[in-house]
Design an enzyme around this catalytic site. Sequence first.
Site, PDB file in Angstrom:
ATOM      1  N   GLY A  53       0.819  -1.199   0.000  1.00 21.46           N
ATOM      2  CA  GLY A  53       0.000   0.000   0.000  1.00 21.46           C
ATOM      3  C   GLY A  53       0.858   1.256   0.000  1.00 21.46           C
ATOM      4  N   SER A  54       0.356   2.295  -0.640  1.00 25.35           N
ATOM      5  CA  SER A  54       1.037   3.592  -0.577  1.00 25.35           C
ATOM      6  C   SER A  54       0.868   4.182   0.826  1.00 25.35           C
ATOM      7  CB  SER A  54       0.459   4.535  -1.628  1.00 25.35           C
ATOM      8  OG  SER A  54       0.696   4.038  -2.933  1.00 25.35           O
ATOM      9  N   GLY A  55       1.698   5.193   1.120  1.00 22.89           N
ATOM     10  CA  GLY A  55       1.658   5.803   2.441  1.00 22.89           C
ATOM     11  C   GLY A  55       2.843   5.454   3.299  1.00 22.89           C
ATOM     12  N   HIS A  56       3.744   4.576   2.772  1.00 24.23           N
ATOM     13  CA  HIS A  56       4.919   4.148   3.524  1.00 24.23           C
ATOM     14  C   HIS A  56       6.217   4.662   2.890  1.00 24.23           C
ATOM     15  CE1 HIS A  56       2.107   1.636   5.606  1.00 24.23           C
ATOM     16  NE2 HIS A  56       1.890   0.866   4.556  1.00 24.23           N
ATOM     17  N   LYS A 104       5.802  -8.234   2.434  1.00 31.21           N
ATOM     18  CA  LYS A 104       5.575  -7.957   3.850  1.00 31.21           C
ATOM     19  C   LYS A 104       4.387  -8.783   4.332  1.00 31.21           C
ATOM     20  CE  LYS A 104       4.867  -3.516   3.667  1.00 31.21           C
ATOM     21  NZ  LYS A 104       4.662  -3.525   2.206  1.00 31.21           N
ATOM     22  N   ASP A 109      -1.349  -8.473   0.989  1.00 30.25           N
ATOM     23  CA  ASP A 109      -0.106  -8.603   0.239  1.00 30.25           C
ATOM     24  C   ASP A 109       0.223 -10.072  -0.011  1.00 30.25           C
ATOM     25  OD1 ASP A 109      -0.037  -5.882   0.528  1.00 30.25           O
ATOM     26  OD2 ASP A 109       1.877  -5.805   1.579  1.00 30.25           O
ATOM     27  N   HIS A 218       0.286   0.627   9.850  1.00 29.17           N
ATOM     28  CA  HIS A 218      -1.027   1.087   9.407  1.00 29.17           C
ATOM     29  C   HIS A 218      -1.836   1.659  10.569  1.00 29.17           C
ATOM     30  CE1 HIS A 218       0.104  -2.253   6.645  1.00 29.17           C
ATOM     31  NE2 HIS A 218      -0.228  -1.342   5.747  1.00 29.17           N
TER      32      HIS A 218
END
Length: 330
Positions: A53-56, A104, A109, A218
């Site tokens: 996911g984006s945001g990391h 991960k 995922d 998250h």
Amino acid sequence: MKMLINVPETVVADALRGMAAAHPELAVDVDNRVIVRKDAPVAGKVALVSGGGSGHEPLHGGFVGPGMLSAACPGEVFTSPVPDQMVRAAAAVDSGAGVLFVVKNYTGDVLNFDMAAELAEDEGIRVAKVLVNDDVAVTDSLYTAGRRGTGATLFVEKIAGAAAEEGRTLEQVEAIARQVNENSRSFGVALSACTTPAKGSPTFDLPAGELELGIGIHGEPGRERRPMMTSGEIAGVAVDAVLEDLAPRNPVLVLVNGMGATPLLELYGFNAEVQRVLGEREVPVARVLVGNYVTSLDMAGASVTLCQVDEDLLRLWDAPVRTPGLRWGM
């Protein structure tokens, strides 16, 4: 909450367009959500593909380039990419030597990379997978069965990427990646919640004057909440939690990682305390990396990751790397 965005629906696409403009050495497919090093496929070289996911950021797209990942697949914010992205990435970077998926340990995922591996193999691409599950804070969480994959992802991608750059076989690169994961442990702390663009408000409630020990990337719950502690006290809790599980016999790599909103002034001060605790515990330190590398949007806080290394792993860590998020020796 104020954010430097247009609308929540286009956050990832806008970021990818900006990344493409800033890094012409990468081929960024905005529509299909795939980031590839422009010289791929490299003849005879095992390719590494990761994503999430984006945001990391800079994880994972910021780690695409020589010495690290061949391609990355960004999903929506905190949402797994889909198998089609992964298959497209694998096809773009496979030279015939095979592809290693670095995954991960989050349920979406894992499921999507498993499906992508089957689809890629149907297309004649040889695929191996390594699961990163380094977080000692919890056994199961909102997003996982087993331990979460966090800061050790950087160690796996860097060291396995260097092994691939040397021309090692798929089986050898996979073995190195598994060794790094098995030798790594992490523990994170949140001082504030993160805010997703879609929600526009904090993802969980963390009262003033409290912190969350063992937080996930998250915003998943940690081990416990406590009244705010000093940097030295937090370092003691984090390092001891890692050492209780890892018990390193060799020198360690140390990653002091910011969660997105923690300034370097604080991170370097926190690193000083982490080094103090490691010294008191008589743990030799081989290398140290400090900064925001595996983040959680605008969360304030930090994580500590230790990876015990032998001479080969340390040499691979020191090997040249050139990516947007990590570079030395080139």
